[in-house]
Design a protein around this motif. Structure first.
Motif, PDB file in Angstrom:
ATOM      1  N   THR A  87       8.643  -5.362  82.991  1.00  0.00           N
ATOM      2  CA  THR A  87       7.813  -4.451  82.230  1.00  0.00           C
ATOM      3  C   THR A  87       6.772  -3.744  83.091  1.00  0.00           C
ATOM      4  N   ARG A 104       0.889  -5.631  79.109  1.00  0.00           N
ATOM      5  CA  ARG A 104       2.323  -5.373  79.267  1.00  0.00           C
ATOM      6  C   ARG A 104       3.122  -6.647  79.520  1.00  0.00           C
ATOM      7  N   CYS A 105       2.424  -7.719  79.742  1.00  0.00           N
ATOM      8  CA  CYS A 105       3.139  -8.930  80.141  1.00  0.00           C
ATOM      9  C   CYS A 105       3.814  -9.567  78.947  1.00  0.00           C
ATOM     10  N   ILE A 106       5.052  -9.944  79.124  1.00  0.00           N
ATOM     11  CA  ILE A 106       5.772 -10.614  78.034  1.00  0.00           C
ATOM     12  C   ILE A 106       6.011 -12.083  78.351  1.00  0.00           C
ATOM     13  N   CYS A 108       7.706 -13.578  80.574  1.00  0.00           N
ATOM     14  CA  CYS A 108       9.094 -13.972  80.816  1.00  0.00           C
ATOM     15  C   CYS A 108       9.219 -14.917  81.996  1.00  0.00           C
ATOM     16  N   VAL A 135      -0.268 -15.106  78.684  1.00  0.00           N
ATOM     17  CA  VAL A 135       0.390 -14.196  79.625  1.00  0.00           C
ATOM     18  C   VAL A 135       0.206 -14.727  81.037  1.00  0.00           C
TER      19      VAL A 135
END
Lengths: 240, 239, 886
Positions: A87, A104-106, A108, A135
């Motif tokens: 992202t 913006r961090c998901i 993952c 995050v």
């Protein structure tokens, strides 16, 4: 402050700043002031660390020695975390920092897997003051302080003056001088990440000795307690 | 959940007045130790309504000094002494005293014409008892407005009160009451805390949607069922 | 949603309605109608707002570094070092960085508490500061009036004040002397009192200041400068500079691999309590191989090289090897290196002195610097430099009768008291106590045989009234009758100075925020109590506390100090935190430099300063060169010049101590073999130690520090462990004659095979739950108030086991130091049924230890047996009297 996503590496580029840190391992006494200062500066929760100091004993009695190695994000010039972030939450700043955009961090965790230095962590959901959790986070080279002409918190408080910070591209800076004259080394250069934290080696120590996994039962029991608490996740940057 | 009673017995103004009194009472019971004046009221005119509300004043009968002494010890144990159920919003939301929640609440008071003045050291504006008293004051203002037929003003205060209850009390205070009630040993405090919890849920159910109510329930239930850490590590000393 | 009571909404409303109807009958809330508009303050913290910087002096431990507190919206949010402070030069250690968490800790005691129920039961009532100070004043006045009525000033000593830390700069002494009491007891004998008594009679001050930055050789005996000791932060900075920038060699003698030992160029692990033998052997080498500074010994000490050589003859390196286990070859080599490398210095702290006869060990180590002429040299072993401040007039005179608690008669040389003996003396009736006050003290945790203190504190006959000024509910404070909480170190006024640099400085503590929640600092409490005891002034107490408030008191200290006065007095200190400002700290070298970048040098050779003609007017030069004026020594004449000299009666370094001899102790440093040296082969010596992120006991609640260090397994050598069938991480039992504890073992190559070491940093009492909830077995979900970080993120589950209960009381009869490192123990695998944290000890055995240690005191039989070599009339030693020798 320009937010340049994937800004090109700035080491050696005239006219550009390249913030870097030199860690003089002859001077580190393992006082942990840097760890406490960093935690206080950013309300870093328990169980995750932006910077740590590894401790290792070598030798057999009575020829035993103790070694300390401060560790933090290397703000690489070829950062695998930035390359792999789906992202573009983590990005490279034109002055050399590798920073994070939390929104913006998901989480993952690809960046955590990609980082060879264990420098990144996932923030827990609960923190004392700052309302960001869940995050990925890591050391920012205290960008908010450096852009106000202050030193990073860990550098400011380091008792032994083991951490030295400055603009590597500035020929008059102390970091430039030390990197040029002291035969500094970086961690895992074979990974091609071009890390910008340079270590001055103490006598009689190879770099991976300071970085080894915990061996004593006391250290392992802490590590085990930590893994239990985090349900087996091994992705952390810890003192353990 | 009981049926909402018909309001024919209480018109809106009277109801606000009653609510004001209720919150003032709950606030007063939690904010400070019981003194003679309050004790007299609790044993006197309030005895029967308290009983109907589930608070048995019988435990407050007897020699005045003994009763006040026991209540004061319980008060200190529940709300004052280290390791107690800290009654401050700051402690619950940040784990430290006098943080941002205290500022927010002080601003609420100021915007509505009130100032916080502590009587003992160590008291802060975000004491749950003070906050309950504030809710009572807002009810009072609403009641006055209704009595003077200033419907718009009343509606405005009602809206403000609702926001305060949801924003500043909703996510933690009922749960806090439950926990404090669980460790209270004095029956009066146990029951008052239980009553407060009930009253707060009642308020909240009238203010928010069912879904939000579920969220608030979850927020209030936060916290580990069993403390994983040994509290003794926090026992500093000699300071 | 809960349905605790099946009540209708109508039921509530009836309650409310009735309450409203009897409006005002229930009493008011803390809410009041606002009298004026609050002046436009912004209540929500807006990030980016510049923070206010307020200088202060740290007190998380006792090094007293200078700091700057950053205050945002009225809250302390960050602490950093004060860059203008010559001691720590802008740096704070891990503890200093974490200290602000003390302020907002929800477990802080925010209001005075009065005990309800039995002592230690945990039942309290909240009272106001006004009520609390009145209660204390009444209790104190009772003692004073009783003393006046009986015409017996000794009764005043029933008012006892015990402290662990007293950085009030004179406030406690003023208060106690105003009470007419001398019963003030510090903590120093569990700290380094024997080091002080090893040094003071020799050269004046109680500590050395090593010029680490410029030295070439440091001989470290048992100190852990890189983690702890005086002065951890400033000294560690300078030691690293010396080792790296100046290529100094660091040699450490320590049975355990501390961080300092681990970073030393050479580490030697002697048997505990044998440092003195090694130091004496080194001295013997230096003297016999003529590596000594002849002129310095002859001119500046009260011995001759010949005398020393004769005295040191038996202390050969071979002898030291037998005692300590360190190879004679190495002892000889290090001695030669030390003597021939210039400049050089020794440093020692608790290691050598926390033994029976620790004073001798310190004296022996000190002597090494004297005979090699490294005293007051650049890069050498220097006198400490501090600054003082005047006490405001009028000053109360000391109490009329000496206190046996403050100055136990059997320890006339222990000028820093023998605080460990207090409970035993009180239990035996040697002293009567009416009011026992304590400040910054936690003996129920931090003292050897700590269970004895718990017994004493719980005893309402021996201690009828106990007052604590602590703001944390420690193991000791929870046993008080009345708690009048102080504020934290960031919220109070104190004057400060410490010899943490070779350039002296004055500093202050000041409130960086208004005391939280209107709590009251200790100084104000003292003022109020003094005024209440003596409201009409007739008892002669109030006049010594004629301060309107703490700030006025501070001004009385600072506004008239020459030099500071011209710079602005107390106002200067409020603004800058420290005075004087010697220069700026160079970021690359950390040296303090002037505006041209040249180092501002400290002075050396202080003892050589010459006396002026004015000084000499009316002075007499004695035959031995001592210069005396008005009955006081002001210096000495050496080679025709009149120098200031050292702070001793002869103005020389008195390596030969008459004061020691008077009581049958050897006037020269000697080595006395300790009982622990003769332990059985399978026994071990228990030593305890401190670590870099904790201090005494008050850091245990700071979460960042607890995260870094929260458990203290017992260190054991691999060969020793293997011989006992113990593997790393096993549960073990450590047993002393007092009892046993069950802890885990940490097998490490960093410890002497005959030693087991346990840190004192953790293991707050397993049996004391947080004061009020301990008798409630229900698990309160949010019992501690939910710092979400602590509630959810604490990942460790081990809080350690404290070693103090099994440490035996045994004190140095000279300096009084508790022999922390002399307890002989057996270590074995835990027995079936043993649980981690089990502790079982006996008070009776501790009482026996007390009797045993008195036999070492100068009137005791063991003392006589151990000092046959001393030429003194054993049958006519001075009689014990309170206050003798002090």
């Amino acid at each position: 402050m320009a937010i340049g996503i994937q800004a090109p590496p700035s080491a050696g580029v005239p006219g550009k700043k390249r913030w870097a840190m030199v860690i003089d391992l002859r001077r580190c006494i393992g006082c942990m002031a840097c760890v406490a200062a960093c935690k206080a500066e950013y309300d870093v929760p328990l169980g995750v660390w932006r910077t740590t100091v590894k401790v290792k004993d070598t030798g057999t009695f009575p020829n035993t020695k103790r070694h300390f190695m401060p560790r933090l994000c290397n703000h690489c010039d070829n950062p695998p975390c930035v390359r792999n972030c789906p992202t573009e939450a983590t990005y490279k700043h034109e002055e050399g920092y590798v920073l994070q955009r939390y929104e913006r961090c998901i989480a993952c965790r690809t960046c955590i897997a990609a980082c060879p230095y264990n420098a990144r962590h996932v923030l827990p959901g609960n923190r004392t003051r700052v309302k960001v959790g869940g995050v990925v986070d890591k050391c920012t080279f205290c960008e908010h302080r450096v852009s106000n002409d202050q030193l990073p918190a860990c550098v400011q408080t380091c008792l032994g003056r083991s951490r030295i910070f400055g603009d590597l591209n500035d020929p008059k800076s102390e970091v430039h001088r030390l990197v040029a004259t002291m035969g500094t080394v970086t961690l895992k250069p074979e990974k091609g990440t071009r890390p910008q934290v340079y270590y001055i080696k103490p006598d009689r120590l190879s770099m991976n000795q300071g970085d080894a996994a915990p061996v004593s039962a006391a250290a392992r029991s802490d590590a085990e307690a930590f893994y239990r608490h985090n349900k087996g996740s091994r992705f952390f940057g810890g003192v353990l | 959940m009981t049926e909402c009673p018909t309001l024919t017995q209480f018109d809106a103004g009277e109801e606000c007045g009653a609510q004001a009194g209720l919150f003032a009472l709950l606030g007063r019971c939690l904010e400070a130790e019981i003194d003679e004046r309050l004790l007299t009221a609790l044993r006197g005119e309030l005895r029967e309504p308290l009983a109907e509300a589930g608070v048995d004043s019988a435990c407050l009968d007897g020699d005045i000094d003994r009763v006040l002494g026991d209540a004061a010890v319980e008060f200190a144990a529940l709300f004052v002494v280290p390791g107690a159920a800290s009654p401050y919003a700051s402690t619950f939301q940040t784990g430290a005293l006098f943080q941002e929640p205290a500022d927010r609440v002080a601003r609420w008071y100021a915007d509505n014409g009130f100032a916080f003045r502590n009587a003992h050291s160590g008291e802060f504006p975000d004491h749950v008892g003070t906050m309950l008293a504030f809710v009572g004051k807002l009810y009072e203002v609403e009641a006055t407005a209704l009595a003077e037929s200033r419907v718009e003003a009343a509606r405005e205060v009602r809206e403000r009160r609702g926001r305060f209850v949801v924003e500043e009390l909703g996510s933690w205070a009922p749960g806090w009451c439950r926990v404090a009630a669980a460790v209270a040993e004095h029956p009066f405090y146990r029951q008052v805390l239980a009553l407060t919890e009930r009253v707060l849920w009642e308020e909240l159910s009238n203010l928010v949607s069912a879904r939000r109510l579920r969220e608030l329930s979850a927020a209030n239930a936060r916290g580990p069922a069993r403390m994983p850490l040994n509290p003794d590590y926090r026992k500093a000393s000699g300071l | 949603m809960t349905k605790h009571f099946n009540v209708s909404r109508r039921g509530f409303l009836k309650l409310g309605g009735t309450t409203a109807a009897i409006a005002g009958a229930v009493g008011g809330s803390r809410l009041h109608a606002m009298e004026q508009k609050l002046g436009g303050e912004d209540f929500s913290p807006v990030t980016g707002k510049p923070r206010q910087a307020v200088p202060y002096t740290c007190m998380v431990c006792n090094i007293e570094d200078g700091g700057i507190a950053y205050v945002e919206d009225g809250r302390v949010v960050k602490l950093e070092g004060n860059p203008d402070h010559p001691g720590n030069r802008g740096k704070l250690c891990a503890k200093g960085n974490s200290g602000f968490q003390h302020v907002y800790d929800p477990d802080r005691i925010m209001t005075p508490l009065m005990r309800a129920g039995a002592r230690g039961e945990g039942k309290w009532k909240r009272i106001s500061y006004d009520e609390a100070t009145s209660i204390l004043a009444t209790k104190l006045r009772e003692v004073i009036q009783r003393s006046e009525k009986a015409g017996d000033p000794a009764i005043r000593n029933e008012i006892v004040f015990k402290w662990g830390r007293n950085r009030t700069g004179g406030a406690v002494h003023r208060f106690m002397h105003a009470m007419g009491s001398n019963a003030m007891v510090n903590h120093t004998n569990i700290c380094e009192s024997s080091k002080k008594v090893g040094l003071e009679p020799s050269w004046g001050p109680d500590i050395e200041s090593v010029d680490y930055t410029n030295t070439k050789y440091v001989l470290n005996f048992g100190s852990n400068v890189m983690e702890t000791a005086y002065f951890h932060n400033p000294n560690a900075q300078r030691l690293v500079d010396g080792m790296v920038a100046n290529k100094a060699k660091l040699v450490t003698f320590d049975p355990r691999l501390s961080n300092t030992a681990g970073r030393s160029d050479e580490w030697f692990a002697p048997f505990p309590g044998t440092d003195g033998a090694i130091a004496l052997a080194m001295a013997q080498v230096i003297m016999t191989e003529k590596l000594y500074d002849d002129a310095f010994i002859r001119n500046w000490t009260n011995v001759t090289p010949e005398r020393l050589i004769a005295h040191l003859a038996p202390y050969t390196p071979e002898f030291a090897e037998k005692e300590s286990g360190i190879a004679a070859r190495d002892i000889r080599r290090i001695a030669r290196e030390f003597a021939t490398t210039k400049p050089a210095a020794t440093f020692s702290y608790r290691g050598p002195c926390k033994h029976v006869y620790g004073s001798y060990q310190e004296a022996a180590i000190h002597m090494l610097n004297v005979i090699t002429g490294n005293v007051e040299k650049r890069g050498g072993y220097c006198l400490p430099r501090g600054m003082g401040w005047p006490q405001p007039e009028p000053k109360p005179p000391a109490g009329k009768v000496p206190s046996v608690l403050a100055a136990p008669p059997l320890y006339p040389l222990a000028s820093h008291a023998v605080s460990t003996h207090m409970p035993y003396m009180i239990m035996k009736g040697d002293a009567k106590v009416s009011v026992y006050m304590h400040y910054y003290d936690n003996p129920a945790y931090a003292y050897p045989s700590s269970h004895v203190w718990i017994d004493l504190l719980k005893n309402e006959k021996l201690l009828p009234f106990v007052v604590s000024f602590s703001c944390y509910m420690s193991e000791t404070t929870e046993l008080a009758d009345l708690i009048i909480p102080d504020v934290t170190y960031l919220e109070r006024h104190d004057p400060e100075s410490m010899p943490s640099d070779l350039r002296p400085w004055l500093g202050i503590r000041q409130p960086v925020i208004k005391p939280l929640g209107n709590t009251q600092e200790f100084r104000e409490t003292l003022i109020q109590v003094a005024h209440k005891i003596d409201s009409d002034g007739t008892l002669g107490v109030k006049k010594y506390f004629a301060f309107k408030n703490s700030e006025e008191w501070m001004r009385a200290h600072f506004d008239n100090i020459p030099g500071l006065k011209e710079d602005g007095g107390y106002d200067y200190l409020k603004k800058n935190g420290v005075w004087p400002k010697y220069g700026k700290v160079d970021p690359e070298t950390a040296k303090i430099v002037d505006k041209n970048g040249n180092e501002v040098q400290p002075e050396f050779g202080l003892y050589l300063k010459e006396l002026s003609a004015t000084d000499m007017a009316g002075a007499e030069v004695k035959p031995d060169g001592t210069i005396v004026k008005n009955g006081k020594t002001i210096g000495c004449q050496v080679n025709g010049r009149n120098h200031v000299g050292f702070g001793t009666p002869s103005a020389r370094i008195e390596l030969y101590k008459e004061s020691y001899k008077k009581y049958g102790f050897n006037p020269l440093p000697v080595y006395k073999r300790l009982p622990s040296r003769d332990k059985k082969a399978d026994e071990l010596v228990l030593t305890t130690y401190k670590v870099n992120v904790h201090t005494q006991s008050r850091t245990a609640s700071l979460k960042y520090l607890a995260e870094l260090y929260h458990k203290n397994p017992a260190w054991m050598n691999p060969k020793t462990a293997a011989a006992k069938g113990i593997a790393d991480g096993d549960l073990i039992r450590v047993t002393s004659p007092l009892g046993y504890l069950v802890t885990k073992v940490h097998v490490t190559e960093g410890i002497h095979p005959d030693v087991v070491a346990v840190s004192t940093a953790c293991g707050h009492s397993a049996y004391g739950r947080l004061a009020q909830l301990k008798h409630r077995d229900k698990d309160a979900e949010w019992a501690l108030g939910g710092d979400p970080d602590i509630t959810h993120n604490v990942w460790w589950d081990d809080k350690g086991v404290h070693p103090n209960p099994i440490v035996r009381l045994a004190v140095d009869p000279i300096g009084g130091s508790q022999g922390w490192y002399d307890t002989v123990v057996t270590v074995s695998k835990a027995q079936p049924g043993d649980k981690y944290g089990d502790v079982k000890v006996s008070v009776e055995q501790s009482m026996k230890d007390y009797e045993e240690t008195l036999r070492y005191a100068y009137t005791g039989d063991i003392h006589r047996a151990n000092h046959k070599e001393v030429d003194v009339d054993w049958d006519h030693l001075p009689k014990p009297q309170a206050g003798a020798g002090h």
